[in-house]
Write an enzyme that holds these catalytic residues in place. Structure first.
Site, mmCIF file in Angstrom:
data_model
loop_
_atom_site.group_PDB
_atom_site.id
_atom_site.type_symbol
_atom_site.label_atom_id
_atom_site.label_comp_id
_atom_site.label_asym_id
_atom_site.label_seq_id
_atom_site.Cartn_x
_atom_site.Cartn_y
_atom_site.Cartn_z
ATOM 1 C CG ASP A 1 -1.843 -1.069 1.219
ATOM 2 O OD1 ASP A 1 -1.816 -2.008 0.479
ATOM 3 O OD2 ASP A 1 -2.870 -0.864 1.730
ATOM 4 C CE LYS B 1 -5.186 1.959 2.533
ATOM 5 N NZ LYS B 1 -4.031 1.363 3.259
ATOM 6 C CE LYS C 1 -6.825 -1.361 2.526
ATOM 7 N NZ LYS C 1 -5.400 -1.830 2.837
#
Length: 299
Positions: free
Chosen positions: A146, A198, A234
Site C-alpha cells: 500500500d 485506496k 479500497k
C-alpha cells in the site's frame, strides 16, 4: 502496459470534472437503501469479512500483537459459528512484515501479508528511501504493498511527475500487488500501474467518505471502459461497524457490479473493531441474541 507507458493519457486528468451536488445526492441515496435482513444480511456480512485487510498500524506494534492479528485473520469468526473463512489479508508496517509472514507460515496459512510503504502516512521522505522501503517489504515476504502518493505533486498539479514516481513504485513492487493511497489524482495512479486505488491512510482527520468513494469508483469505471483494465478499490479509515460495511458493499455493487464484490477487486481497510462488530451480528443471526464483547475472541 501499453497505457502505462503513454503519458499522453494524462490529458484525461485535465478534462475531469465533478458535479459535487450530484455526487452528494448519490451518496445519500446509497446510505438510505433498505438493508438486507436475516440470512441475506448474514451472507453480505460474510462477504465483507472476506474483503477485509485486517490492519494494525500502531506505534507500539510488536511481534506479539501482530501474531494475534494474524491468528484472528485466519479464523475471523468464532469457530463454533463459522468455519473455513478468512479475511483477505493482514496489513502491517514494513518492520513487522517478517513477523506476520512467520506467524502465518506457522499456521499453515496462505493468507497474503500487505505492507504500507513509501513513508506512510505522510510520504514525505526522499524518493530513494521510499523505493527502498518497498523493496525491503517485498523481500521480507509482503505480497501486497500500500503506497502513499506524493501529495505535494498532486496538490500542485504536477501529474506527470507523480505518474513517473508511481511507475517506479510499481517496478519496485515486482510481483506484489500495489495499492495506491490517494487524496486526489486517481486516474494518474491507475495509468501508472496501480492494482488498487485506496481512499486514505486512515491517519487523516477525514478518511473514507461515500462522496469521495463515488468519484473514485466512477473513475475506475471510466478507466475500465477506456482500457479494459480492472482496478480495485479500497476504502480505509474510520470504518468500524457492520452497518457501514454493508453500505460499502452496496456502493460497489451498484456502481461497478458484482465482479467488484470480491477480494480481487475490493478491500475494506479496517482494524479489529469492524471485524468484532460483524462477528457480533453473525452471532446474533445464529443464536438470536447479541454477545457481549468479552465473548468475542480478541484480535
Amino acid at each position: 502496459d501499453s497505457v502505462r507507458n503513454r503519458p499522453t493519457y494524462l490529458e484525461w486528468v485535465s478534462k475531469v470534472r465533478v458535479n459535487t451536488q450530484a455526487v452528494l445526492k448519490r451518496a445519500q441515496q446509497i446510505q438510505g437503501r433498505n438493508k438486507n435482513k436475516k440470512q441475506w444480511q448474514a451472507a453480505w456480512l460474510l462477504r465483507a469479512v472476506t474483503c477485509i485487510d485486517l490492519t494494525t498500524l500502531a506505534g507500539d506494534d510488536t511481534p506479539g500483537n501482530v501474531h494475534r492479528l494474524c491468528m484472528k485473520a485466519t479464523q475471523p469468526v468464532r469457530y463454533d459459528l463459522l468455519k473455513s473463512v478468512t479475511t483477505a489479508a493482514v496489513c502491517v508496517y514494513p518492520s513487522r512484515v517478517a513477523d506476520a509472514v512467520k506467524s502465518l507460515k506457522a499456521a499453515n496459512s496462505s493468507l497474503p501479508v500487505a505492507s504500507v510503504a513509501t513513508g506512510f502516512p505522510a510520504g514525505q521522505t526522499s524518493l530513494k528511501t521510499r523505493l527502498e522501503e518497498v523493496r525491503m517489504a517485498v523481500e521480507d515476504g509482503a505480497m501486497e504493498i500500500d503506497i502513499v502518493i506524493n501529495r505535494t505533486l498532486a496538490l500542485t498539479g504536477q501529474w506527470e511527475a507523480m505518474y513517473e514516481e508511481v511507475c517506479q513504485f510499481r517496478e519496485a513492487c515486482g510481483e506484489a500487488h500495489m495499492k495506491s493511497i490517494l487524496a486526489i489524482g486517481d486516474l494518474v495512479a491507475m495509468m501508472a500501474g496501480s492494482d488498487f486505488i485506496k481512499t486514505s491512510t486512515g491517519k487523516e482527520s477525514v478518511n473514507a467518505t461515500y462522496p469521495v468513494a463515488i468519484v473514485m469508483v466512477r473513475a475506475i469505471r471510466d478507466y475500465f471502459l477506456k482500457t479494459g483494465h480492472k482496478v480495485g478499490f479500497k476504502p480505509a479509515g474510520g470504518i468500524r461497524t457492520a452497518k457501514e460495511s454493508l453500505v460499502w458493499l452496496t456502493l460497489m455493487k451498484e456502481e461497478l457490479g458484482d465482479e467488484w464484490l470480491s477480494p480481487r477487486l475490493f478491500r475494506l481497510g479496517a482494524s479489529s473493531l469492524l471485524l468484532a462488530d460483524i462477528e457480533r451480528q453473525i452471532y446474533h443471526h445464529v443464536t438470536g441474541r447479541y454477545a457481549a464483547y468479552h465473548q468475542m475472541p480478541m484480535a
